[in-house]
Design a protein around this motif. Structure first.
Motif, PDB file in Angstrom:
ATOM      1  N   ARG A 186     -50.477  21.123  -8.585  1.00  0.00           N
ATOM      2  CA  ARG A 186     -51.224  20.276  -7.655  1.00  0.00           C
ATOM      3  C   ARG A 186     -51.025  18.802  -7.986  1.00  0.00           C
ATOM      4  N   ALA A 187     -51.028  18.503  -9.286  1.00  0.00           N
ATOM      5  CA  ALA A 187     -50.811  17.125  -9.727  1.00  0.00           C
ATOM      6  C   ALA A 187     -49.409  16.646  -9.360  1.00  0.00           C
ATOM      7  N   ALA A 188     -48.468  17.593  -9.242  1.00  0.00           N
ATOM      8  CA  ALA A 188     -47.093  17.255  -8.867  1.00  0.00           C
ATOM      9  C   ALA A 188     -46.944  17.046  -7.367  1.00  0.00           C
ATOM     10  N   GLY A 189     -48.017  17.279  -6.606  1.00  0.00           N
ATOM     11  CA  GLY A 189     -47.988  17.014  -5.175  1.00  0.00           C
ATOM     12  C   GLY A 189     -47.761  18.218  -4.290  1.00  0.00           C
ATOM     13  N   LEU A 190     -47.739  19.425  -4.841  1.00  0.00           N
ATOM     14  CA  LEU A 190     -47.510  20.605  -4.023  1.00  0.00           C
ATOM     15  C   LEU A 190     -48.754  20.932  -3.194  1.00  0.00           C
ATOM     16  N   SER A 191     -48.525  21.492  -2.014  1.00  0.00           N
ATOM     17  CA  SER A 191     -49.636  21.915  -1.155  1.00  0.00           C
ATOM     18  C   SER A 191     -50.261  23.179  -1.728  1.00  0.00           C
ATOM     19  N   LEU A 192     -51.451  23.500  -1.243  1.00  0.00           N
ATOM     20  CA  LEU A 192     -52.146  24.690  -1.720  1.00  0.00           C
ATOM     21  C   LEU A 192     -51.328  25.951  -1.442  1.00  0.00           C
ATOM     22  N   ARG A 193     -50.695  26.008  -0.262  1.00  0.00           N
ATOM     23  CA  ARG A 193     -49.895  27.179   0.089  1.00  0.00           C
ATOM     24  C   ARG A 193     -48.689  27.325  -0.830  1.00  0.00           C
ATOM     25  N   LYS A 194     -48.046  26.210  -1.134  1.00  0.00           N
ATOM     26  CA  LYS A 194     -46.871  26.271  -2.001  1.00  0.00           C
ATOM     27  C   LYS A 194     -47.253  26.636  -3.434  1.00  0.00           C
ATOM     28  N   ILE A 195     -48.433  26.162  -3.858  1.00  0.00           N
ATOM     29  CA  ILE A 195     -48.892  26.530  -5.197  1.00  0.00           C
ATOM     30  C   ILE A 195     -49.121  28.034  -5.275  1.00  0.00           C
ATOM     31  N   ALA A 211     -51.966  38.605  -4.204  1.00  0.00           N
ATOM     32  CA  ALA A 211     -51.454  37.237  -4.216  1.00  0.00           C
ATOM     33  C   ALA A 211     -52.584  36.257  -3.940  1.00  0.00           C
ATOM     34  N   PHE A 212     -52.507  35.080  -4.538  1.00  0.00           N
ATOM     35  CA  PHE A 212     -53.528  34.057  -4.323  1.00  0.00           C
ATOM     36  C   PHE A 212     -53.449  33.504  -2.903  1.00  0.00           C
ATOM     37  N   LEU A 213     -54.586  33.167  -2.355  1.00  0.00           N
ATOM     38  CA  LEU A 213     -54.669  32.526  -1.053  1.00  0.00           C
ATOM     39  C   LEU A 213     -54.894  31.030  -1.252  1.00  0.00           C
ATOM     40  N   PRO A 214     -54.520  30.205  -0.296  1.00  0.00           N
ATOM     41  CA  PRO A 214     -54.737  28.754  -0.419  1.00  0.00           C
ATOM     42  C   PRO A 214     -56.186  28.381  -0.712  1.00  0.00           C
ATOM     43  N   ALA A 215     -57.132  29.105  -0.094  1.00  0.00           N
ATOM     44  CA  ALA A 215     -58.553  28.808  -0.320  1.00  0.00           C
ATOM     45  C   ALA A 215     -58.933  29.045  -1.777  1.00  0.00           C
ATOM     46  N   GLN A 216     -58.356  30.086  -2.378  1.00  0.00           N
ATOM     47  CA  GLN A 216     -58.647  30.362  -3.783  1.00  0.00           C
ATOM     48  C   GLN A 216     -58.053  29.273  -4.681  1.00  0.00           C
ATOM     49  N   ILE A 217     -56.870  28.829  -4.330  1.00  0.00           N
ATOM     50  CA  ILE A 217     -56.217  27.747  -5.091  1.00  0.00           C
ATOM     51  C   ILE A 217     -57.052  26.486  -5.024  1.00  0.00           C
ATOM     52  N   SER A 218     -57.635  26.221  -3.846  1.00  0.00           N
ATOM     53  CA  SER A 218     -58.461  25.035  -3.667  1.00  0.00           C
ATOM     54  C   SER A 218     -59.643  25.033  -4.626  1.00  0.00           C
ATOM     55  N   ARG A 219     -60.294  26.187  -4.767  1.00  0.00           N
ATOM     56  CA  ARG A 219     -61.430  26.269  -5.690  1.00  0.00           C
ATOM     57  C   ARG A 219     -60.978  26.124  -7.134  1.00  0.00           C
ATOM     58  N   MET A 220     -59.825  26.689  -7.436  1.00  0.00           N
ATOM     59  CA  MET A 220     -59.332  26.646  -8.822  1.00  0.00           C
ATOM     60  C   MET A 220     -58.997  25.231  -9.271  1.00  0.00           C
ATOM     61  N   VAL A 221     -58.331  24.480  -8.440  1.00  0.00           N
ATOM     62  CA  VAL A 221     -57.929  23.124  -8.834  1.00  0.00           C
ATOM     63  C   VAL A 221     -59.102  22.151  -8.729  1.00  0.00           C
ATOM     64  N   ALA A 222     -60.100  22.474  -7.888  1.00  0.00           N
ATOM     65  CA  ALA A 222     -61.245  21.593  -7.713  1.00  0.00           C
ATOM     66  C   ALA A 222     -62.125  21.571  -8.942  1.00  0.00           C
TER      67      ALA A 222
END
Length: 224
Positions: A186-195, A211-222
């Motif tokens: 995320r710090a490298a600039g990737l979108s949630l979907r790409k992460i 597989a992880f969903l973008p919404a789950q990634i959002s909570r993880m990086v937040a």
């Protein structure tokens, strides 16, 4: 008016097995009935049943006897043996324990609804009991909210990256590694979907093996 039903209730199986509470209640009711010249026509027990509802086999039988005129009064050791709800208590008073209806008597609170004073005490005690329970509930809710705001664990599913061990949150090494990868990407600039795609390529999955969903990634990086 002395044909009386002695009503006994215990709420836990442990009390039922030991029988101490049942026997103690019955002894008090019999002593009270003897003192006030009441004829106990039947002793009815609800064993291991909560007072959260009036739909209890024993209580419904007792009310049926009052309704049919086979008994004139209901006797309990304490009001909470009958109900813990002011709303339910109000229904019982309106439907059964009116001035011209059956009598309700309680040993501990010295309630006797055959008198106006007894009916007044019954309503006051019921209201105070409800107030106490609602106050405790409010305090508990406020305390839990405060813990959440402080970031403290309040039970339920442990957040991703941690495991619940005896009521305490402990870091999970594998999940912490996933979190670190996600935050780095995320710090490298990737979108949630790409992460999510990148984590899948590296063999990382959710706790359920999906597989992880973008919404789950959002909570993880937040939460980083």
């Amino acid at each position: 008016m002395n044909r009386t039903i002695a009503y006994i209730r215990v709420s836990t199986d442990k009390q039922v097995e030991h029988g101490v509470s049942l026997e103690a209640q019955q002894a008090k009711l019999e002593a009270y009935a003897k003192l006030y010249d009441l004829e106990i026509v039947e002793t009815i027990t609800d064993a291991g049943v909560s007072a959260k509802t009036l739909e209890r086999p024993g209580l419904q039988r007792a009310l049926g006897l009052l309704r049919s005129g086979k008994a004139d009064a209901l006797l309990v050791v304490k009001l909470d043996r009958l109900t813990r709800s002011v709303a339910d208590l109000g229904c019982l008073i309106d439907d059964y324990f009116t001035p011209n209806g059956a009598a309700l008597m309680s040993v501990s609170e010295q309630i006797d609804t055959r008198t106006a004073a007894g009916r007044l005490i019954l309503n006051i005690l019921g209201s105070v009991s409800q107030w106490e329970r609602e106050t405790i509930s409010e305090r508990t809710r406020d305390a839990m909210q405060h813990k959440k705001e402080q970031g403290e664990y309040t039970g339920g599913h442990a957040p991703y990256g941690f495991q619940n061990q005896d009521g305490e949150l402990k870091e999970d090494a594998v999940e912490q590694q996933v979190l670190q990868h996600a935050r780095t990407l995320r710090a490298a600039g990737l979108s949630l979907r790409k992460i999510a795609i990148e984590l899948g390529k590296r063999g990382f999955t959710t706790r359920k093996g999906k597989a992880f969903l973008p919404a789950q990634i959002s909570r993880m990086v937040a939460n980083g």
